[in-house]
Design a protein around this motif. Structure first.
Motif, mmCIF file in Angstrom:
data_model
loop_
_atom_site.group_PDB
_atom_site.id
_atom_site.type_symbol
_atom_site.label_atom_id
_atom_site.label_comp_id
_atom_site.label_asym_id
_atom_site.label_seq_id
_atom_site.Cartn_x
_atom_site.Cartn_y
_atom_site.Cartn_z
ATOM 1 N N ASN A 108 0.834 -1.076 -0.025
ATOM 2 C CA ASN A 108 -0.030 0.046 0.176
ATOM 3 C C ASN A 108 0.807 1.347 0.227
ATOM 4 O O ASN A 108 0.251 2.292 -0.207
ATOM 5 C CB ASN A 108 -0.786 -0.035 1.187
ATOM 6 C CG ASN A 108 -2.049 -1.100 0.992
ATOM 7 O OD1 ASN A 108 -2.362 -1.638 0.200
ATOM 8 N ND2 ASN A 108 -2.318 -1.481 2.275
ATOM 9 N N GLU A 109 2.174 1.150 0.511
ATOM 10 C CA GLU A 109 3.114 2.292 0.496
ATOM 11 C C GLU A 109 3.916 2.584 -0.758
ATOM 12 O O GLU A 109 4.818 3.082 -0.743
ATOM 13 C CB GLU A 109 3.896 2.208 1.628
ATOM 14 C CG GLU A 109 3.018 2.035 3.026
ATOM 15 C CD GLU A 109 3.847 1.599 4.202
ATOM 16 O OE1 GLU A 109 3.811 2.525 5.228
ATOM 17 O OE2 GLU A 109 4.349 0.553 3.993
ATOM 18 N N ILE A 110 3.628 1.726 -1.797
ATOM 19 C CA ILE A 110 4.452 1.371 -2.851
ATOM 20 C C ILE A 110 3.479 1.881 -4.053
ATOM 21 O O ILE A 110 2.494 1.411 -4.314
ATOM 22 C CB ILE A 110 5.180 0.147 -3.243
ATOM 23 C CG1 ILE A 110 6.116 -0.174 -2.298
ATOM 24 C CG2 ILE A 110 5.844 0.243 -4.620
ATOM 25 C CD1 ILE A 110 6.785 -1.532 -2.120
ATOM 26 N N HIS A 111 4.020 2.873 -5.029
ATOM 27 C CA HIS A 111 3.213 3.201 -6.183
ATOM 28 C C HIS A 111 4.108 3.195 -7.441
ATOM 29 O O HIS A 111 5.243 3.731 -7.245
ATOM 30 C CB HIS A 111 2.605 4.560 -6.083
ATOM 31 C CG HIS A 111 1.735 4.616 -4.783
ATOM 32 N ND1 HIS A 111 0.729 4.137 -4.525
ATOM 33 C CD2 HIS A 111 2.251 5.243 -3.536
ATOM 34 C CE1 HIS A 111 0.211 4.466 -3.071
ATOM 35 N NE2 HIS A 111 1.195 5.227 -2.662
ATOM 36 N N ALA A 112 3.676 2.468 -8.408
ATOM 37 C CA ALA A 112 4.565 2.477 -9.665
ATOM 38 C C ALA A 112 3.920 2.869 -10.677
ATOM 39 O O ALA A 112 2.697 2.801 -11.105
ATOM 40 C CB ALA A 112 5.063 1.118 -10.023
ATOM 41 N N ALA A 113 4.990 3.496 -11.902
ATOM 42 C CA ALA A 113 4.158 4.108 -13.290
ATOM 43 C C ALA A 113 5.260 3.590 -14.225
ATOM 44 O O ALA A 113 6.637 3.572 -13.794
ATOM 45 C CB ALA A 113 3.981 5.438 -13.171
ATOM 46 N N PHE A 114 5.020 3.412 -15.483
ATOM 47 C CA PHE A 114 5.724 3.290 -16.508
ATOM 48 C C PHE A 114 5.615 4.019 -17.833
ATOM 49 O O PHE A 114 4.252 4.089 -18.075
ATOM 50 C CB PHE A 114 5.836 1.746 -16.913
ATOM 51 C CG PHE A 114 6.674 0.969 -17.838
ATOM 52 C CD1 PHE A 114 7.924 0.780 -17.470
ATOM 53 C CD2 PHE A 114 6.334 1.159 -19.212
ATOM 54 C CE1 PHE A 114 8.780 0.355 -18.686
ATOM 55 C CE2 PHE A 114 7.097 0.696 -20.135
ATOM 56 C CZ PHE A 114 8.397 0.293 -19.830
ATOM 57 N N ARG A 115 6.672 4.526 -18.105
ATOM 58 C CA ARG A 115 6.528 5.626 -19.184
ATOM 59 C C ARG A 115 7.910 5.559 -20.057
ATOM 60 O O ARG A 115 8.822 5.979 -19.328
ATOM 61 C CB ARG A 115 6.119 6.941 -18.811
ATOM 62 C CG ARG A 115 5.498 7.958 -19.818
ATOM 63 C CD ARG A 115 5.064 8.864 -19.527
ATOM 64 N NE ARG A 115 4.836 9.986 -20.746
ATOM 65 C CZ ARG A 115 4.516 11.327 -20.669
ATOM 66 N NH1 ARG A 115 4.518 11.929 -19.287
ATOM 67 N NH2 ARG A 115 4.443 11.885 -21.622
ATOM 68 N N ASP A 116 7.801 5.429 -21.575
ATOM 69 C CA ASP A 116 9.151 5.944 -22.157
ATOM 70 C C ASP A 116 10.234 5.232 -21.572
ATOM 71 O O ASP A 116 11.450 5.543 -21.537
ATOM 72 C CB ASP A 116 9.367 7.346 -22.274
ATOM 73 C CG ASP A 116 8.336 8.192 -22.657
ATOM 74 O OD1 ASP A 116 7.572 7.628 -23.590
ATOM 75 O OD2 ASP A 116 8.031 9.307 -22.246
ATOM 76 N N GLY A 117 10.086 3.870 -21.356
ATOM 77 C CA GLY A 117 11.000 2.968 -21.000
ATOM 78 C C GLY A 117 11.696 3.284 -19.477
ATOM 79 O O GLY A 117 12.665 2.734 -19.086
#
Length: 142
Positions: A108-117
């Motif tokens: 719950n304390e970790i957030h991830a996003a992926f963009r442009d490698g």
């Protein structure tokens, strides 16, 4: 007179064998470069995974360890599309990188996003827990 049997092998062989081009390391050792910053009560990890898609990348938290796995399959060629590679440098396969976060961190304390490698992972910085001393009264006999 010198007759060249395979122009491409001779041409590319000379160019890619140049020590300035190879730099003496395997390309896999340069994968998943990571920058880690601390800002506004969070840690920010920026992990390079060039050539991978969001679907190729997985983040897993287990026993306090955050493991990033990237898996890319080599394209399958049909028999009529067989190509002889002169040089092949793009990475296909699986690579992993693991970071120890501590067992007090939850998903719950970790957030991830992926963009442009780039995989960006934000981790809420754990707050120090106040340790309250319990007073124990020792009876004094008279």
């Amino acid at each position: 007179m010198l007759i060249r049997n395979n122009f491409f092998n001779d041409f590319f062989g000379d160019m890619f064998d140049d020590p300035f081009f190879n730099r003496g390391y395997a390309p896999q050792t340069q994968l998943m470069k990571t920058d880690i910053r601390e800002k506004d009560g969070q840690y920010l990890l920026e992990i390079e995974v060039p050539g991978f898609t969001k679907e190729d990348v997985k983040a897993e938290l287990k026993d306090g360890y955050l493991t990033i796995t990237a898996d890319r399959k080599e394209p399958v060629e049909n028999a009529d599309e067989r190509t002889k590679y002169v040089r092949k440098e793009r990475y296909y396969g699986t690579m992993k990188r693991t970071f120890y976060l501590g067992e007090e961190i939850t998903e719950n304390e970790i957030h991830a996003a992926f963009r442009d490698g780039i995989l960006r992972i934000m981790i809420d910085k754990p707050q120090p827990k106040k340790i309250e001393e319990e007073k124990t009264i020792i009876p004094i006999e008279g």
